[in-house]
Design a protein around this motif. Structure first.
Motif, PDB file in Angstrom:
ATOM      1  N   PHE A  44      -1.181   7.225  -3.149  1.00 21.93           N
ATOM      2  CA  PHE A  44      -2.516   6.948  -2.612  1.00 21.93           C
ATOM      3  C   PHE A  44      -2.959   5.497  -2.777  1.00 21.93           C
ATOM      4  O   PHE A  44      -4.102   5.160  -2.425  1.00 21.93           O
ATOM      5  CB  PHE A  44      -3.545   7.875  -3.263  1.00 21.93           C
ATOM      6  CG  PHE A  44      -3.330   9.324  -2.933  1.00 21.93           C
ATOM      7  CD1 PHE A  44      -3.662   9.822  -1.684  1.00 21.93           C
ATOM      8  CD2 PHE A  44      -2.770  10.185  -3.867  1.00 21.93           C
ATOM      9  CE1 PHE A  44      -3.452  11.160  -1.368  1.00 21.93           C
ATOM     10  CE2 PHE A  44      -2.556  11.526  -3.561  1.00 21.93           C
ATOM     11  CZ  PHE A  44      -2.900  12.008  -2.311  1.00 21.93           C
ATOM     12  N   ALA A  45      -2.092   4.625  -3.294  1.00 21.08           N
ATOM     13  CA  ALA A  45      -2.461   3.219  -3.463  1.00 21.08           C
ATOM     14  C   ALA A  45      -2.627   2.544  -2.095  1.00 21.08           C
ATOM     15  O   ALA A  45      -1.789   2.713  -1.207  1.00 21.08           O
ATOM     16  CB  ALA A  45      -1.407   2.500  -4.290  1.00 21.08           C
ATOM     17  N   SER A  46      -3.715   1.777  -1.946  1.00 23.59           N
ATOM     18  CA  SER A  46      -4.010   1.136  -0.659  1.00 23.59           C
ATOM     19  C   SER A  46      -4.251  -0.361  -0.791  1.00 23.59           C
ATOM     20  O   SER A  46      -4.845  -0.974   0.109  1.00 23.59           O
ATOM     21  CB  SER A  46      -5.245   1.800  -0.027  1.00 23.59           C
ATOM     22  OG  SER A  46      -5.040   3.184   0.163  1.00 23.59           O
ATOM     23  N   GLY A  47      -3.840  -0.947  -1.905  1.00 26.65           N
ATOM     24  CA  GLY A  47      -4.060  -2.374  -2.093  1.00 26.65           C
ATOM     25  C   GLY A  47      -3.230  -3.227  -1.163  1.00 26.65           C
ATOM     26  O   GLY A  47      -2.224  -2.776  -0.604  1.00 26.65           O
ATOM     27  N   GLU A  48      -3.671  -4.460  -0.973  1.00 25.71           N
ATOM     28  CA  GLU A  48      -2.989  -5.448  -0.127  1.00 25.71           C
ATOM     29  C   GLU A  48      -2.813  -4.942   1.307  1.00 25.71           C
ATOM     30  O   GLU A  48      -1.820  -5.219   1.974  1.00 25.71           O
ATOM     31  CB  GLU A  48      -1.626  -5.827  -0.734  1.00 25.71           C
ATOM     32  CG  GLU A  48      -1.748  -6.492  -2.100  1.00 25.71           C
ATOM     33  CD  GLU A  48      -0.399  -6.887  -2.676  1.00 25.71           C
ATOM     34  OE1 GLU A  48       0.628  -6.586  -2.035  1.00 25.71           O
ATOM     35  OE2 GLU A  48      -0.387  -7.507  -3.762  1.00 25.71           O
ATOM     36  N   GLY A  49      -3.797  -4.172   1.760  1.00 25.31           N
ATOM     37  CA  GLY A  49      -3.819  -3.730   3.148  1.00 25.31           C
ATOM     38  C   GLY A  49      -2.821  -2.650   3.506  1.00 25.31           C
ATOM     39  O   GLY A  49      -2.610  -2.378   4.695  1.00 25.31           O
ATOM     40  N   GLN A  50      -2.211  -2.023   2.527  1.00 20.65           N
ATOM     41  CA  GLN A  50      -1.239  -0.963   2.803  1.00 20.65           C
ATOM     42  C   GLN A  50      -1.965   0.371   2.976  1.00 20.65           C
ATOM     43  O   GLN A  50      -2.751   0.777   2.132  1.00 20.65           O
ATOM     44  CB  GLN A  50      -0.215  -0.873   1.669  1.00 20.65           C
ATOM     45  CG  GLN A  50       0.551  -2.170   1.473  1.00 20.65           C
ATOM     46  CD  GLN A  50       1.755  -1.974   0.583  1.00 20.65           C
ATOM     47  OE1 GLN A  50       2.460  -0.983   0.662  1.00 20.65           O
ATOM     48  NE2 GLN A  50       2.006  -2.956  -0.288  1.00 20.65           N
ATOM     49  N   ILE A  51      -1.683   1.031   4.060  1.00 19.98           N
ATOM     50  CA  ILE A  51      -2.388   2.260   4.416  1.00 19.98           C
ATOM     51  C   ILE A  51      -1.735   3.461   3.727  1.00 19.98           C
ATOM     52  O   ILE A  51      -0.543   3.697   3.872  1.00 19.98           O
ATOM     53  CB  ILE A  51      -2.392   2.468   5.940  1.00 19.98           C
ATOM     54  CG1 ILE A  51      -3.069   1.281   6.630  1.00 19.98           C
ATOM     55  CG2 ILE A  51      -3.104   3.762   6.299  1.00 19.98           C
ATOM     56  CD1 ILE A  51      -3.018   1.347   8.145  1.00 19.98           C
ATOM     57  N   ALA A  52      -2.536   4.201   2.970  1.00 20.30           N
ATOM     58  CA  ALA A  52      -2.058   5.412   2.295  1.00 20.30           C
ATOM     59  C   ALA A  52      -2.206   6.609   3.245  1.00 20.30           C
ATOM     60  O   ALA A  52      -2.965   6.539   4.210  1.00 20.30           O
ATOM     61  CB  ALA A  52      -2.862   5.627   1.013  1.00 20.30           C
ATOM     62  N   PRO A  53      -1.474   7.711   2.977  1.00 16.55           N
ATOM     63  CA  PRO A  53      -0.615   7.947   1.807  1.00 16.55           C
ATOM     64  C   PRO A  53       0.806   7.460   2.016  1.00 16.55           C
ATOM     65  O   PRO A  53       1.311   7.429   3.125  1.00 16.55           O
ATOM     66  CB  PRO A  53      -0.652   9.470   1.678  1.00 16.55           C
ATOM     67  CG  PRO A  53      -0.806   9.953   3.084  1.00 16.55           C
ATOM     68  CD  PRO A  53      -1.688   8.945   3.771  1.00 16.55           C
ATOM     69  N   HIS A  54       1.448   7.099   0.881  1.00 15.75           N
ATOM     70  CA  HIS A  54       2.845   6.678   0.881  1.00 15.75           C
ATOM     71  C   HIS A  54       3.671   7.822   0.287  1.00 15.75           C
ATOM     72  O   HIS A  54       4.155   7.737  -0.847  1.00 15.75           O
ATOM     73  CB  HIS A  54       3.018   5.400   0.062  1.00 15.75           C
ATOM     74  CG  HIS A  54       2.031   4.326   0.427  1.00 15.75           C
ATOM     75  ND1 HIS A  54       2.175   3.533   1.540  1.00 15.75           N
ATOM     76  CD2 HIS A  54       0.875   3.941  -0.180  1.00 15.75           C
ATOM     77  CE1 HIS A  54       1.153   2.675   1.608  1.00 15.75           C
ATOM     78  NE2 HIS A  54       0.357   2.910   0.570  1.00 15.75           N
ATOM     79  N   ILE A  55       3.796   8.883   1.045  1.00 11.96           N
ATOM     80  CA  ILE A  55       4.416  10.112   0.539  1.00 11.96           C
ATOM     81  C   ILE A  55       5.870   9.885   0.126  1.00 11.96           C
ATOM     82  O   ILE A  55       6.305  10.307  -0.950  1.00 11.96           O
ATOM     83  CB  ILE A  55       4.312  11.231   1.579  1.00 11.96           C
ATOM     84  CG1 ILE A  55       2.830  11.559   1.852  1.00 11.96           C
ATOM     85  CG2 ILE A  55       5.043  12.482   1.099  1.00 11.96           C
ATOM     86  CD1 ILE A  55       2.619  12.590   2.936  1.00 11.96           C
ATOM     87  N   LEU A  56       6.625   9.219   0.977  1.00 15.87           N
ATOM     88  CA  LEU A  56       8.041   9.005   0.674  1.00 15.87           C
ATOM     89  C   LEU A  56       8.226   8.141  -0.569  1.00 15.87           C
ATOM     90  O   LEU A  56       9.132   8.388  -1.378  1.00 15.87           O
ATOM     91  CB  LEU A  56       8.746   8.372   1.870  1.00 15.87           C
ATOM     92  CG  LEU A  56       8.898   9.263   3.112  1.00 15.87           C
ATOM     93  CD1 LEU A  56       9.605   8.506   4.227  1.00 15.87           C
ATOM     94  CD2 LEU A  56       9.672  10.534   2.759  1.00 15.87           C
ATOM     95  N   LYS A  57       7.384   7.123  -0.727  1.00 14.94           N
ATOM     96  CA  LYS A  57       7.475   6.275  -1.914  1.00 14.94           C
ATOM     97  C   LYS A  57       7.151   7.076  -3.177  1.00 14.94           C
ATOM     98  O   LYS A  57       7.797   6.903  -4.219  1.00 14.94           O
ATOM     99  CB  LYS A  57       6.530   5.082  -1.787  1.00 14.94           C
ATOM    100  CG  LYS A  57       6.968   4.058  -0.749  1.00 14.94           C
ATOM    101  CD  LYS A  57       6.017   2.871  -0.714  1.00 14.94           C
ATOM    102  CE  LYS A  57       6.472   1.834   0.317  1.00 14.94           C
ATOM    103  NZ  LYS A  57       5.572   0.660   0.366  1.00 14.94           N
ATOM    104  N   GLY A  58       6.135   7.929  -3.076  1.00 14.23           N
ATOM    105  CA  GLY A  58       5.778   8.759  -4.224  1.00 14.23           C
ATOM    106  C   GLY A  58       6.887   9.722  -4.590  1.00 14.23           C
ATOM    107  O   GLY A  58       7.212   9.905  -5.768  1.00 14.23           O
ATOM    108  N   ILE A  59       7.492  10.349  -3.575  1.00 10.82           N
ATOM    109  CA  ILE A  59       8.590  11.284  -3.824  1.00 10.82           C
ATOM    110  C   ILE A  59       9.802  10.550  -4.390  1.00 10.82           C
ATOM    111  O   ILE A  59      10.457  11.030  -5.324  1.00 10.82           O
ATOM    112  CB  ILE A  59       8.966  12.016  -2.524  1.00 10.82           C
ATOM    113  CG1 ILE A  59       7.817  12.935  -2.087  1.00 10.82           C
ATOM    114  CG2 ILE A  59      10.249  12.823  -2.713  1.00 10.82           C
ATOM    115  CD1 ILE A  59       8.046  13.618  -0.758  1.00 10.82           C
ATOM    116  N   LYS A  60      10.098   9.388  -3.824  1.00 16.35           N
ATOM    117  CA  LYS A  60      11.231   8.603  -4.303  1.00 16.35           C
ATOM    118  C   LYS A  60      11.065   8.247  -5.774  1.00 16.35           C
ATOM    119  O   LYS A  60      12.020   8.351  -6.564  1.00 16.35           O
ATOM    120  CB  LYS A  60      11.372   7.331  -3.468  1.00 16.35           C
ATOM    121  CG  LYS A  60      12.497   6.417  -3.905  1.00 16.35           C
ATOM    122  CD  LYS A  60      12.545   5.156  -3.042  1.00 16.35           C
ATOM    123  CE  LYS A  60      13.631   4.203  -3.519  1.00 16.35           C
ATOM    124  NZ  LYS A  60      13.662   2.951  -2.693  1.00 16.35           N
TER     125      LYS A  60
END
Length: 210
Positions: A44-60
Motif C-alpha cells: 500500500f506504499a504510495s510515496g514518490e508518486g507510485q500508485i498502490a496497491p503493489h500486490i506483486l511486490k508485496g507477495i514477492k
C-alpha cells in the motif's frame, strides 16, 4: 506493550521453565509476523508518486522472507529442538508450538496486536504510506534475521561447551548460556539499529521486541 511482552517471555523462562528452543522460536514467530505487516506496507506504499496497491511486490517480499525464515527454522528445530533439547522438555515444546501454552500465546498475541496498532496508527492514519515508496520497506536481510543467524550458530557452540564442561548439569548451563548470549546479541542489535536510525532518519528502525 513492549514491557508486557518481555514480561511474558521472562515468566515463561523462569516460572514455566521454557527450554531455549521456545525463546528463539518465539522470536522467529515475531519476525514472521513483522514480515507479514511489512509486506502489507509494501503493498500500500504510495510515496514518490507510485500508485498502490503493489500486490506483486508485496507477495514477492513475503515469499522471500518465508524462504529465508524457513531456512533458519530448520536449524532452530534441528540444533536447538532435536539435538540439544532433553526428552523431558519435548512435551513443553510441543505444547507451546501447538499454541496450548497460555503464557506463550499471550506473548505472541501481544506482539501481533502491537504490529497491528503500528500498521493502523503509524503507517495508515499518519500517512506514512503516502510518503514512503515500496522500496523503503523492502530489505533482504534485517537486524532480526541477523540476530537469529548469530544466535543459532553461537548458541549451538554454547550447548556443545556445556555438554563438554558441565556434563552433570549440561541442560541448565546450556540454557543459561544460550539465554545470556541471546540477550547480549539482541541488546547489541537494538543499540545499533537505534543509532543507525538517529543518523539516518529516513531509514526504518526495527523497534520491535522479543
Amino acid at each position: 506493550m513492549a514491557v508486557m511482552i518481555n514480561l511474558m517471555m521472562i515468566i515463561g523462562v523462569w516460572r514455566n521453565q521454557w527450554p531455549a528452543f521456545l525463546v528463539i522460536y518465539g522470536f522467529w514467530l515475531e519476525t514472521l509476523i513483522i514480515s507479514f505487516f511489512t509486506s502489507l506496507k509494501i503493498t500500500f506504499a504510495s510515496g514518490e508518486g507510485q500508485i498502490a496497491p503493489h500486490i506483486l511486490k508485496g507477495i514477492k517480499f513475503m515469499i522471500l522472507r518465508i524462504a529465508i525464515l524457513s531456512f533458519y527454522l530448520i536449524f532452530i528445530v534441528v540444533f536447538l529442538g532435536v539435538m540439544h533439547a532433553p526428552k523431558e522438555e519435548l512435551p513443553k515444546i510441543i505444547h507451546s508450538v501447538c499454541f496450548e501454552d497460555p503464557v506463550f500465546n499471550t506473548a505472541i498475541a501481544g506482539f501481533l496486536i502491537s504490529c497491528m496498532m503500528d500498521f493502523i496508527f503509524n503507517y495508515w492514519f499518519n500517512n506514512m504510506r503516502m510518503s514512503k515508496p515500496p522500496s523503503y520497506f523492502f530489505s533482504f536481510i534485517d537486524a532480526r534475521t541477523l540476530i537469529i543467524h548469530v544466535v543459532v550458530v553461537l548458541g549451538t557452540f554454547v550447548f556443545i561447551m556445556a555438554e563438554k564442561h558441565f556434563p552433570d548439569n549440561k541442560t541448565y548451563m546450556g540454557t543459561a548460556g544460550f539465554l545470556t548470549l541471546f540477550i547480549i546479541i539482541k541488546t547489541i542489535g537494538d543499540i545499533v539499529t537505534i543509532k543507525l536510525g538517529k543518523q539516518n532518519p529516513t531509514s526504518e528502525v526495527d523497534d520491535t521486541f522479543i
